[in-house]
Design a protein around this motif. Structure first.
Motif, PDB file in Angstrom:
ATOM      1  N   THR A  23      43.155  39.166  44.750  1.00 35.46           N
ATOM      2  CA  THR A  23      42.247  38.942  46.125  1.00 35.46           C
ATOM      3  C   THR A  23      42.387  37.712  46.717  1.00 35.46           C
ATOM      4  OG1 THR A  23      40.435  38.251  44.819  1.00 35.46           O
ATOM      5  CG2 THR A  23      40.618  40.765  45.368  1.00 35.46           C
ATOM      6  N   PRO A  57      42.719  45.948  45.637  1.00 38.28           N
ATOM      7  CA  PRO A  57      43.088  45.043  46.676  1.00 38.28           C
ATOM      8  C   PRO A  57      44.273  43.917  46.679  1.00 38.28           C
ATOM      9  CG  PRO A  57      41.035  44.406  45.657  1.00 38.28           C
ATOM     10  CD  PRO A  57      41.421  45.740  45.134  1.00 38.28           C
ATOM     11  N   ALA A  76      44.824  40.877  48.894  1.00 36.91           N
ATOM     12  CA  ALA A  76      44.266  40.194  49.936  1.00 36.91           C
ATOM     13  C   ALA A  76      44.934  38.889  49.811  1.00 36.91           C
ATOM     14  CB  ALA A  76      42.951  40.171  49.848  1.00 36.91           C
ATOM     15  N   ALA A  98      48.084  39.490  48.997  1.00 36.78           N
ATOM     16  CA  ALA A  98      48.880  40.034  49.872  1.00 36.78           C
ATOM     17  C   ALA A  98      50.281  39.720  50.130  1.00 36.78           C
ATOM     18  CB  ALA A  98      48.318  40.320  51.201  1.00 36.78           C
ATOM     19  N   TYR A 146      44.683  48.601  48.954  1.00 37.42           N
ATOM     20  CA  TYR A 146      44.727  48.156  50.475  1.00 37.42           C
ATOM     21  C   TYR A 146      45.475  46.557  50.571  1.00 37.42           C
ATOM     22  CZ  TYR A 146      40.266  45.637  49.789  1.00 37.42           C
ATOM     23  OH  TYR A 146      39.485  44.906  49.247  1.00 37.42           O
ATOM     24  N   LEU A 174      45.348  43.005  52.822  1.00 34.25           N
ATOM     25  CA  LEU A 174      44.367  42.326  53.941  1.00 34.25           C
ATOM     26  C   LEU A 174      44.763  40.804  54.146  1.00 34.25           C
ATOM     27  CD1 LEU A 174      41.781  42.306  55.549  1.00 34.25           C
ATOM     28  CD2 LEU A 174      40.517  41.700  53.390  1.00 34.25           C
ATOM     29  N   ALA A 218      43.109  38.060  54.941  1.00 36.92           N
ATOM     30  CA  ALA A 218      41.801  37.837  55.470  1.00 36.92           C
ATOM     31  C   ALA A 218      41.682  36.328  55.786  1.00 36.92           C
ATOM     32  CB  ALA A 218      40.969  38.111  54.013  1.00 36.92           C
ATOM     33  N   LYS A 236      41.830  45.377  57.147  1.00 37.91           N
ATOM     34  CA  LYS A 236      42.445  46.052  56.095  1.00 37.91           C
ATOM     35  C   LYS A 236      43.409  47.145  56.574  1.00 37.91           C
ATOM     36  CE  LYS A 236      38.293  46.195  52.868  1.00 37.91           C
ATOM     37  NZ  LYS A 236      37.362  46.852  52.089  1.00 37.91           N
TER      38      LYS A 236
END
Length: 269
Positions: free
Chosen positions: A69, A120, A122, A126, A142, A144, A146, A180
């Motif tokens: 994350t 996730p 993120a 990501a 997903y 993201l 962020a 997302k």
């Protein structure tokens, strides 16, 4: 059944006899958010494997229901809020430098790198996933970016990696709006290679693909990867430099300080 590798500093590292190296992020209490120590351990392993002819493929995974994350914002908040005058420029560059080195280390590995994403991915998580050569994900996953939500910009190569895979319009939407992208949409847009139903199917798929790569001619695989990178990722180093400079500036802004203070307040409730 082989003995699972020990988790040290939030990361488990192992290498099989057939040259399949694995990194599993395991910080479930932080949904696998990376602090400086965990990031450094991953970077060290990747650097050790970068030119090792015995390493045929590297798998990066997240344990406990999340891939990663992002950076551990709680840790950044603790450092920032403990200083009345906030972060220094050197501290800001050191914090962002961890993500930069993570991306560089992934791409420096001559063997193919697989990201196994369940849950996730993120922020820098990501970036880490998409920096891999092959990305497989479960339906519930997903992606993201962020960063914009706390007054920052994408780093870890995301400003280039997402644009290269998605195209300018979709990458702009992800980076500027901080929304997302589901695994299904990520597959449809060309960001990842395949979506499967659940963790068990993901593990089977990644094991199969890693096994295939481990049996291929290592020289042919590495030269193929190098040729593809020369065409698709020629601007990555420059992108990382731009991100490092911009992100270090943003970490010192009042907007980020306010966002980090608010986040720290919520995390204590």
């Amino acid at each position: 059944m082989s003995t699972p590798p020990d988790v040290v500093d939030g990361v488990a590292i192992s290498v099989t006899d057939d040259g399949i190296a694995r990194i599993a992020i395991s910080r479930p209490e932080r949904m696998n958010a990376l602090d400086g120590i965990a990031s450094a351990r991953i970077v060290a392993a990747l650097r050790e494997w970068a030119d090792d002819d015995a390493i045929r493929v590297v798998v990066i995974d997240g344990a406990g229901g999340a891939f990663c994350t992002g950076a551990d914002v709680v840790g950044i908040a603790s450092t920032s809020l403990s200083q009345p005058e906030g972060l220094t420029d050197e501290q800001a560059r050191d914090i962002i430098g961890g993500g930069t080195e993570l991306a560089r280390a992934v791409r420096a590995v001559r063997a193919p790198v697989i990201a196994s994403v369940d849950g996730p991915a993120a922020g820098i998580g990501a970036s880490l996933a998409v920096a891999a050569d092959l990305v497989y994900a479960t339906q519930r996953s997903y992606f993201l970016l962020a960063f914009i939500n706390i007054g920052l910009m994408p780093d870890g190569g995301a400003s280039m990696l997402f644009a290269a895979a998605l195209g300018r319009a979709r990458a702009n939407e992800m980076a500027l709006l901080g929304e997302k992208l589901s695994a299904t949409d990520a597959f449809d847009a060309g960001l990842i290679n395949r979506v499967v139903d659940d963790r068990a199917e993901l593990d089977d798929l990644v094991t199969t693909v890693a096994g295939k790569l481990a049996k291929r001619s290592p020289q042919a695989v590495r030269l193929t990867k190098s040729a593809l990178d020369a065409h698709t990722l020629a601007g990555l180093s420059a992108a990382l430099d731009r991100e490092l400079s911009g992100q270090a500036t943003l970490l010192l802004t009042d907007e980020f300080q306010a966002a980090i203070a608010a986040f720290a307040g919520k995390s204590k409730r």
